[in-house]
Scaffold this motif. Structure first.
Motif, PDB file in Angstrom:
ATOM      1  N   UNK A 136       0.837  -1.205   0.000  1.00  0.00           N
ATOM      2  CA  UNK A 136       0.000   0.000   0.000  1.00  0.00           C
ATOM      3  C   UNK A 136       0.876   1.261   0.000  1.00  0.00           C
ATOM      4  N   UNK A 137       0.390   2.290  -0.711  1.00  0.00           N
ATOM      5  CA  UNK A 137       1.110   3.578  -0.746  1.00  0.00           C
ATOM      6  C   UNK A 137       0.461   4.613   0.170  1.00  0.00           C
ATOM      7  N   UNK A 138      -0.816   4.396   0.543  1.00  0.00           N
ATOM      8  CA  UNK A 138      -1.519   5.374   1.357  1.00  0.00           C
ATOM      9  C   UNK A 138      -1.956   6.607   0.568  1.00  0.00           C
ATOM     10  N   UNK A 139      -1.663   6.644  -0.751  1.00  0.00           N
ATOM     11  CA  UNK A 139      -2.061   7.807  -1.559  1.00  0.00           C
ATOM     12  C   UNK A 139      -3.572   7.834  -1.719  1.00  0.00           C
ATOM     13  N   UNK A 203      -3.255  -4.262   2.782  1.00  0.00           N
ATOM     14  CA  UNK A 203      -3.684  -2.892   2.507  1.00  0.00           C
ATOM     15  C   UNK A 203      -3.459  -2.549   1.028  1.00  0.00           C
ATOM     16  N   UNK A 241      -7.660   0.366   6.091  1.00  0.00           N
ATOM     17  CA  UNK A 241      -6.683   1.390   5.696  1.00  0.00           C
ATOM     18  C   UNK A 241      -6.546   1.487   4.175  1.00  0.00           C
ATOM     19  N   UNK A 244      -9.600   3.182   2.363  1.00  0.00           N
ATOM     20  CA  UNK A 244      -9.737   4.635   2.561  1.00  0.00           C
ATOM     21  C   UNK A 244     -11.207   5.066   2.457  1.00  0.00           C
ATOM     22  N   UNK A 284      -6.027   6.961   7.099  1.00  0.00           N
ATOM     23  CA  UNK A 284      -5.894   7.101   5.637  1.00  0.00           C
ATOM     24  C   UNK A 284      -6.998   7.962   5.019  1.00  0.00           C
TER      25      UNK A 284
END
Lengths: 339, 339
Positions: A136-139, A203, A241, A244, A284
């Protein structure tokens, strides 16, 4: 999506040698939630169970437009019974792919593997995650996302997501159901079996499952496990997460006090479940909100369910509805999701 | 433990064709943390790097008591370089098992597989979880457990756990370091690579890693990831729930403001990190407490580090120490863990 399982539809449902529908959980879910995908049923000679669909041989089903044969029967231990193999070979020879959620892998059967290769057909194990899932990048991504979460396992997260996606489309919105479990994947025709993904990639798999989309588009994501389940909370958190979500719907079973199978573990209060889940989700997506509670009232009469829904809606101070019981309460839950 | 990886010790460290120690992270960790396990080093002809250990051929090392050859060099992409294979074959023929944390699997090399089988030696991939891991039950176990958790990844959870286990033993207590990552597993000689476990089984793997023990015994468990990392929080939560820690030590890197590699993600405050981690941990152990903070002060002078540790200990109101700097502060952290 290259990084999702892809299942050709519609289906011929294979009931194996089941003698009653208790072994046909997958088949019942498909028939009830995706009737348009269920062209016909097929079974071993002499098997007694039926889903009430027209009976077709794989050749007839293929001619009628079927693309895959789905193993709709669960055997003890998730095995693929030897007695089923000749029927599966017939299906491959008739031009159908085979779809299975069994623990045994179709491709581990040498005969099935050989015939599938010879006929250019696919053996699709929906328990096996696609290769090459990312970290996962969380972007943040464009598009709107709703995730169903639960106070426990096995209380309606999949069906709640299916019902909400259906209701969103009925209101003219662009909405996709995003499947994270085997039955959901067979219904949707695509998805990722999130609890079978290596933990480092959960994620990332959730990010791949609900990719960047049109700002007005809704992904309605099938939740898994529960943040309050000592065995599966990590799966639920990775999915939360990576998804999002903009909107959460908390799923709960009326009257359930303890985690199923773990009597030492009480369920959280609805207030605490909403609060802790939102707190985690904000990592996130700081704008996440909870639209309300999906209450599983199976076993209650229509009147009892209506009374319980109104009482708990007042007690908890949120929209409450049972998606299995269409009506004003469910319409209000849908409106709360879209508000 | 049958459900843990088991690595025969001591070791001959294989440095491959590395020309400087930047590619020897595993080797450096082993040499610094388990010098007694590192009998000697061996490398490809002409390679320049050295860990300063005596050079031995596999036959000499075996005669000196070595049980395994450890791949101590990391290549780009975690590959096992073709040029290494002849050296690994020599080691197998000399009676050593091969231990690797590379992405490539030793057993995928046909020559290594054939020679290992012929010689009755093992190819041990410490990135590959043991088979048959259970689903977590959430049942409480006897014995005391400490888990290192972090505000981020890569800030000292493994070395904090190693230092605490060592300090516990120095005080005459029965204590085991429980490894959850590849370097930790090679140091400990056993463990489970938790981030490589299928997500459904992470909490169960953590239960298997710190089994029922004598009430006075301490398992000091190597943490992974962080509840505040958008890519890995699910791994951390499964490990937290399965470990059922009595004591948490929060690891933090001095001055770090944002998740490494994810500048959009600020680190939590120490207070919030402790509070949220304890809240999650209470699900499986309501008596859990946080003993203090392990502060990574690498890069600070001795004086700067001492000042920072005192200042932050007052600011955060908990015991703070850098386990890499023995002394009064670390002793206080150890006492806080045992209190």
């Amino acid at each position: 999506m290259s990084d999702m399982i892809d299942v050709p539809q519609p289906y011929l449902l294979f009931l194996g040698d089941a003698d009653d529908t208790t072994y046909l959980k997958t088949g019942l879910g498909l028939r009830d939630w995706a009737p348009a995908l269920c062209l016909a049923e097929h079974k071993c000679d002499g098997a007694a169970a039926s889903l009430g669909l027209p009976a077709m041989h794989p050749r007839e089903a293929r001619a009628a437009g079927a693309r895959s044969l789905v193993l709709a029967a669960a055997s003890i231990g998730g095995a693929i019974r030897p007695g089923w193999i000749p029927y599966l070979v017939e299906a491959l020879e008739a031009g159908l792919d085979i779809v299975s959620g069994a623990h045994d892998r179709l491709s581990d059967d040498p005969l099935l593997k050989r015939v599938a290769q010879a006929k250019g057909r696919r053996l699709i194990d929906v328990r096996t995650p696609p290769p090459g899932l990312p970290i996962a990048t969380g972007r943040r991504r464009n598009g709107k996302r709703l995730l169903t979460v639960g106070t426990d396992c096995a209380l309606g997260k999949k069906y709640t997501a299916l019902a909400l996606a259906e209701a969103f489309r009925a209101r003219g919105l662009a909405a996709d159901f995003r499947a994270t479990g085997q039955t959901g994947i067979i219904i949707a025709g695509s998805g990722i079996p999130i609890d079978a993904v290596v933990s480092d990639f959960v994620a990332g798999a959730a990010e791949a499952l609900s990719p960047d989309a049109d700002p007005a588009h809704w992904d309605v994501i099938e939740g898994q496990g529960s943040l309050f389940h000592p065995s599966y909370a990590g799966v639920s958190l990775g999915l939360l997460h990576g998804s999002q979500p903009d909107v959460l719907v908390l799923c709960h079973a009326h009257g359930r006090q303890r985690i199923v199978g773990l009597p030492d573990y009480p369920l959280p209060s609805i207030g605490r479940a909403i609060e802790l889940t939102l707190e985690q989700a904000r990592l996130t997506n700081p704008q996440v909100r909870c639209a309300g509670v999906s209450l599983n009232t199976a076993g209650l009469s229509t009147e009892e369910a209506a009374v319980a829904i109104i009482a708990l809606s007042h007690e908890w101070g949120v929209a409450v509805a049972d998606p299995m019981r269409p009506g004003a309460a469910f319409d209000q839950l849908v409106e709360a999701c879209l508000a």
